[in-house]
Each structure stands twice: as structure tokens, then as C-alpha cells.
Design an enzyme around this catalytic site. Structure first.
Site, PDB file in Angstrom:
ATOM      1  CE  LYS A   1      -3.941  -2.218   2.262  1.00 30.76           C
ATOM      2  NZ  LYS A   1      -5.015  -2.078   3.263  1.00 30.76           N
TER       3      LYS A   1
ATOM      4  CE1 TYR B   1      -9.417  -2.886   0.224  1.00 36.30           C
ATOM      5  CE2 TYR B   1      -8.520  -0.975  -0.887  1.00 36.30           C
ATOM      6  CZ  TYR B   1      -8.345  -2.112  -0.112  1.00 36.30           C
ATOM      7  OH  TYR B   1      -7.090  -2.463   0.329  1.00 36.30           O
TER       8      TYR B   1
ATOM      9  CG  ASN C   1      -3.722  -2.387   6.698  1.00 29.98           C
ATOM     10  OD1 ASN C   1      -3.604  -1.964   5.560  1.00 29.98           O
ATOM     11  ND2 ASN C   1      -4.685  -3.221   7.053  1.00 29.98           N
TER      12      ASN C   1
ATOM     13  CG  HIS D   1      -5.560  -6.086  -0.113  1.00 25.52           C
ATOM     14  ND1 HIS D   1      -6.745  -6.073   0.599  1.00 25.52           N
ATOM     15  CD2 HIS D   1      -5.766  -6.907  -1.183  1.00 25.52           C
ATOM     16  CE1 HIS D   1      -7.624  -6.840  -0.022  1.00 25.52           C
ATOM     17  NE2 HIS D   1      -7.063  -7.351  -1.108  1.00 25.52           N
TER      18      HIS D   1
ATOM     19  CD  GLU E   1      -9.085  -8.858  -3.478  1.00 20.68           C
ATOM     20  OE1 GLU E   1      -7.937  -9.308  -3.273  1.00 20.68           O
ATOM     21  OE2 GLU E   1      -9.817  -8.442  -2.565  1.00 20.68           O
TER      22      GLU E   1
END
Ligand code: CMP
Length: 138
Positions: A10, A50, A113, A116, A127
Site C-alpha cells: 500500500k 474495495y 496497514n 492487502h 481481485e
């Protein structure tokens, strides 16, 4: 069973210069990189990725964050890749992540975070093609 999963490094982790360290952890743990690219999502593209979280209170903030800088998207392959990669990432909230997991090492907070990973076979079916055509996966 040999399985594929989608991994994203990310914007927080790319900006902080952790990409190489994270990729090394993936390889050390037996994940083969079948496809990889560095891209920057638009807000709309992040919203599309998302979409399952569209009704969550963090959807707008998450998709703003995910379109705030470059990301590295990978298709990983390994026996039991989906579950094993989730284990290696650690809990979504890094304050709950087991020591040694990617999020315990590199995540800033529950939103920023570091990484993913797909949470199920159903998710990989959405995805992986969101980012890669069949011809781009070795
Ligand atoms: P990820 O595994 O990419 O899946 C959804 C993302 O939403 C998650 O990692 C976090 O980046 C973010 N997220 C999940 N829960 C929260 C929360 N409670 N507050 C803010 N962001 C969250």
C-alpha cells in the site's frame, strides 16, 4: 493445492521504502511472484477495488488513502497461498498483529496497514483480474 492470491503493497509502505523488505519476506516464505507492477490508482479505481466495503464508515477514507500514492500489486503463488499470505500479513490492526508478521513490522495503523491480501478464493476471482489480464500472469 497450488493457489494464487493478490497482494498489494500500500501507499504508506511504498512511500516509507519498505517494498524491497516486504518482497524479500514473501520470497523467503515460499511465495512465487507470478506478476508484479507499480501503479497509482485513481479514487474511482480504488472505490471499484474495495466495492465490498462501500457501506463501511471507512470506505471514503480508505479509498482516498489507496489512491494517494503508488502501490505495488502482485500475483503470488504457493500451496495454500490465500490463507498462508493472510497469516504472514498479520491482523488488519497492527496493534493486534503477531510479532514478525508484515503488519507488525511495517504497518502504521488499522487503515495504513502496509499490505492487502485476498481473503478467499471468491475474492481472488475478482481481485486478480481487476489488475492483471491472463497474459500478464506467468
Ligand atoms: P485490507 O486488508 O486492504 O481490507 C480493507 C481495508 O480497509 C483494510 O485492509 C484496512 O486498510 C481498512 N480498514 C479495515 N478496517 C478499518 C477500520 N476500522 N478503520 C479504517 N480502515 C479500516
Amino acid at each position: 493445492m497450488l493457489e494464487k492470491t493478490l497482494s498489494i503493497i500500500k501507499p504508506d509502505a511504498v512511500k516509507a521504502g519498505y517494498s524491497g523488505k516486504i518482497i524479500a519476506i514473501l520470497e523467503e516464505n515460499g511465495f512465487e511472484i507470478k506478476a508484479m507492477k507499480k501503479i497509482k490508482l485513481t479514487k474511482k479505481q480504488a472505490e471499484g477495488f474495495y466495492i465490498v466495503h462501500k457501506d463501511r464508515p471507512f470506505y471514503d477514507s480508505l479509498t482516498t488513502f489507496m489512491s494517494s500514492g503508488s502501490i505495488i500489486v502482485m500475483v503470488l503463488e504457493k500451496e495454500n497461498a490465500i490463507a498462508d499470505y493472510r497469516e504472514l500479513m498479520g491482523a488488519t490492526d497492527p496493534s493486534n498483529a503477531k510479532p514478525g508478521t508484515i503488519r507488525a513490522l511495517y504497518a502504521k495503523n488499522i487503515e495504513e496497514n502496509a499490505v492487502h491480501g485476498s481473503d478467499s478464493k471468491e475474492s481472488t476471482d475478482f481481485e486478480i483480474p481487476y489488475f492483471f489480464s491472463a497474459l500478464e500472469i506467468l
